[in-house]
Design an enzyme around this catalytic site. Structure first.
Site, PDB file in Angstrom:
ATOM      1  N   SER A 142      60.808  43.736  88.678  1.00  0.00           N
ATOM      2  CA  SER A 142      61.860  43.776  89.693  1.00  0.00           C
ATOM      3  C   SER A 142      62.636  42.468  89.612  1.00  0.00           C
ATOM      4  O   SER A 142      62.193  41.518  88.959  1.00  0.00           O
ATOM      5  CB  SER A 142      61.193  43.910  91.071  1.00  0.00           C
ATOM      6  OG  SER A 142      62.055  43.529  92.108  1.00  0.00           O
ATOM      7  N   TYR A 155      55.424  42.458  97.873  1.00  0.00           N
ATOM      8  CA  TYR A 155      56.175  43.098  96.775  1.00  0.00           C
ATOM      9  C   TYR A 155      56.520  42.072  95.708  1.00  0.00           C
ATOM     10  O   TYR A 155      56.295  42.295  94.508  1.00  0.00           O
ATOM     11  CB  TYR A 155      57.442  43.736  97.349  1.00  0.00           C
ATOM     12  CG  TYR A 155      58.241  44.546  96.351  1.00  0.00           C
ATOM     13  CD1 TYR A 155      57.911  45.879  96.100  1.00  0.00           C
ATOM     14  CD2 TYR A 155      59.316  43.988  95.672  1.00  0.00           C
ATOM     15  CE1 TYR A 155      58.637  46.630  95.187  1.00  0.00           C
ATOM     16  CE2 TYR A 155      60.039  44.738  94.761  1.00  0.00           C
ATOM     17  CZ  TYR A 155      59.706  46.055  94.519  1.00  0.00           C
ATOM     18  OH  TYR A 155      60.430  46.797  93.610  1.00  0.00           O
TER      19      TYR A 155
HETATM   20  P1  NDP Z   1      60.814  55.781  94.409  1.00  0.00           P
HETATM   21  O1  NDP Z   1      60.281  55.627  95.783  1.00  0.00           O
HETATM   22  O2  NDP Z   1      61.859  56.774  94.127  1.00  0.00           O
HETATM   23  O3  NDP Z   1      59.610  56.016  93.380  1.00  0.00           O
HETATM   24  C1  NDP Z   1      58.340  55.516  93.563  1.00  0.00           C
HETATM   25  C2  NDP Z   1      57.403  56.442  92.831  1.00  0.00           C
HETATM   26  O4  NDP Z   1      56.083  55.927  92.872  1.00  0.00           O
HETATM   27  C3  NDP Z   1      57.369  57.816  93.449  1.00  0.00           C
HETATM   28  O5  NDP Z   1      57.566  58.732  92.414  1.00  0.00           O
HETATM   29  C4  NDP Z   1      55.965  57.954  94.032  1.00  0.00           C
HETATM   30  O6  NDP Z   1      55.524  59.286  93.870  1.00  0.00           O
HETATM   31  C5  NDP Z   1      55.201  56.995  93.129  1.00  0.00           C
HETATM   32  N1  NDP Z   1      53.998  56.454  93.760  1.00  0.00           N
HETATM   33  C6  NDP Z   1      53.929  55.630  94.837  1.00  0.00           C
HETATM   34  N2  NDP Z   1      52.638  55.374  95.141  1.00  0.00           N
HETATM   35  C7  NDP Z   1      51.890  56.048  94.232  1.00  0.00           C
HETATM   36  C8  NDP Z   1      50.495  56.212  94.032  1.00  0.00           C
HETATM   37  N3  NDP Z   1      49.602  55.609  94.812  1.00  0.00           N
HETATM   38  N4  NDP Z   1      50.079  56.998  93.002  1.00  0.00           N
HETATM   39  C9  NDP Z   1      50.974  57.606  92.198  1.00  0.00           C
HETATM   40  N5  NDP Z   1      52.306  57.494  92.329  1.00  0.00           N
HETATM   41  C10 NDP Z   1      52.757  56.729  93.347  1.00  0.00           C
HETATM   42  O7  NDP Z   1      61.310  54.325  94.021  1.00  0.00           O
HETATM   43  P2  NDP Z   1      61.999  53.687  92.742  1.00  0.00           P
HETATM   44  O8  NDP Z   1      62.321  54.697  91.724  1.00  0.00           O
HETATM   45  O9  NDP Z   1      63.041  52.812  93.261  1.00  0.00           O
HETATM   46  O10 NDP Z   1      60.820  52.747  92.232  1.00  0.00           O
HETATM   47  C11 NDP Z   1      60.160  52.913  90.990  1.00  0.00           C
HETATM   48  C12 NDP Z   1      59.656  51.569  90.518  1.00  0.00           C
HETATM   49  O11 NDP Z   1      60.761  50.710  90.285  1.00  0.00           O
HETATM   50  C13 NDP Z   1      58.770  50.842  91.537  1.00  0.00           C
HETATM   51  O12 NDP Z   1      57.749  50.152  90.855  1.00  0.00           O
HETATM   52  C14 NDP Z   1      59.738  49.861  92.174  1.00  0.00           C
HETATM   53  O13 NDP Z   1      59.075  48.753  92.701  1.00  0.00           O
HETATM   54  C15 NDP Z   1      60.587  49.501  90.980  1.00  0.00           C
HETATM   55  N6  NDP Z   1      61.874  48.915  91.282  1.00  0.00           N
HETATM   56  C16 NDP Z   1      62.847  49.595  91.953  1.00  0.00           C
HETATM   57  C17 NDP Z   1      64.083  49.021  92.150  1.00  0.00           C
HETATM   58  C18 NDP Z   1      65.221  49.735  92.798  1.00  0.00           C
HETATM   59  O14 NDP Z   1      66.264  49.098  93.025  1.00  0.00           O
HETATM   60  N7  NDP Z   1      65.102  50.996  93.110  1.00  0.00           N
HETATM   61  C19 NDP Z   1      64.372  47.661  91.708  1.00  0.00           C
HETATM   62  C20 NDP Z   1      63.289  47.033  91.024  1.00  0.00           C
HETATM   63  C21 NDP Z   1      62.097  47.646  90.831  1.00  0.00           C
HETATM   64  P3  NDP Z   1      54.552  60.018  94.946  1.00  0.00           P
HETATM   65  O15 NDP Z   1      54.979  59.598  96.299  1.00  0.00           O
HETATM   66  O16 NDP Z   1      54.728  61.465  94.642  1.00  0.00           O
HETATM   67  O17 NDP Z   1      53.172  59.544  94.577  1.00  0.00           O
END
Ligand code: NDP
Length: 252
Positions: A142, A155
């Site tokens: 991130s 985070y």
């Molecule tokens: P979303 O909330 O769209 O995606 C997060 C995903 O993680 C979901 O698909 C969720 O699926 C999954 N998830 C969460 N907890 C668990 C778990 N315990 N087991 C399995 N799957 C899990 O967010 P983003 O697409 O934004 O985030 C994706 C990644 O990118 C993260 O690591 C985030 O920190 C990182 N990121 C995002 C940024 C942004 O601007 N959006 C910037 C920088 C980094 P489900 O709930 O079905 O399990």
């Protein structure tokens, strides 16, 4: 150089957001995709999205914080697809509270979901990648791998940890021909950041002002870096942390 035909990729949290954007990229380059996330309905929709693009895709219900569930994820992927080549450690969450207001359970939840998960999944795929003669691990950091975040200390700690964890497995597994790299996304429009826009006053304006390209990233902006880091094009790149941020991290 960018051909992933015959390769199999697990994308954790690939049922939406950045994970789905990366899964689309990998699928477009020819990889079969296994989506690993908790919400089965959302995963089914993502599989349909990928299949509609001509990809081979399936989902396995996984909690990446649970070692047994992670072992079952790897077993299912190999049973279905016969091999495993690429792991994208993308699952993540955030709890936005300054350190003086953050509970210990919330601290652990964020660290477990964002950082310990990458350790569990990487360790679980290592034997299969080694057996294949190599593989690729892509960890999602991130901007908070670099910058402090007054409103999200757990985070930021987890995402800084991702970078050092990536460097460590890159060194440890280089002789197994496994390359591990981190991607540091800027502000990408997803469910996670839509919630942040509601919770953090002025966030939208700050992102637009600070990002040189003047826009939020779209999930499909994450496809190219996934293909690059999963393909032979990046075979001599390991332990790197690459911003994909519209210039956010270089703006003075
Ligand atoms: P979303 O909330 O769209 O995606 C997060 C995903 O993680 C979901 O698909 C969720 O699926 C999954 N998830 C969460 N907890 C668990 C778990 N315990 N087991 C399995 N799957 C899990 O967010 P983003 O697409 O934004 O985030 C994706 C990644 O990118 C993260 O690591 C985030 O920190 C990182 N990121 C995002 C940024 C942004 O601007 N959006 C910037 C920088 C980094 P489900 O709930 O079905 O399990």
């Amino acid at each position: 150089m960018f051909d992933l035909s015959g390769k199999v990729a697990i994308v954790t949290g690939g049922n939406g957001g950045i994970g789905l954007g990366m899964a689309r990229g990998l699928a477009g380059a020819g990889a079969a995709i296994v989506i690993a996330a908790r919400n089965a309905e959302k995963s089914r929709a993502a599989v349909r999205d990928l299949e509609a693009r001509g990809a081979s895709a399936s989902a396995v219900e996984t909690d990446v914080t649970d070692e047994k569930s992670v072992a079952a994820m790897v077993e299912a992927a190999i049973a279905r697809c016969g091999r495993l080549d690429i792991l994208v450690n993308n699952a993540g969450t955030n709890i936005r509270r300054p350190a003086h207001e953050l509970g210990t359970a919330d601290w652990h939840k964020v660290l477990d979901t964002n950082l310990t998960s990458a350790f569990l999944c990487s360790k679980a795929v290592h034997p299969a990648l080694k057996r294949n003669g190599g593989g690729k691990i892509i960890n999602i950091g991130s901007m908070m791998s670099i910058f402090g975040a007054s409103f999200a200390p757990a985070y930021a700690a987890s995402k800084a940890g991702i970078v050092q964890f990536t460097k460590s497995i890159a060194c440890a597994w280089a002789r197994d021909n496994i390359q591990a790299n981190a991607v540091l996304p800027g502000w990408i429009d997803t469910d996670l950041t839509r919630r942040a826009r509601d919770e953090v006053p002025g966030l939208n304006e700050n992102v637009l002002r600070r990002t040189p390209t003047g826009r939020w990233g779209a999930i499909d902006d994450m496809a190219g870096i996934a293909v690059f880091l999963a393909s032979p094009a990046s075979d001599f790149i390991t332990g790197a942390a690459i911003p994909v941020d519209g210039g956010y991290s270089v703006q003075g």
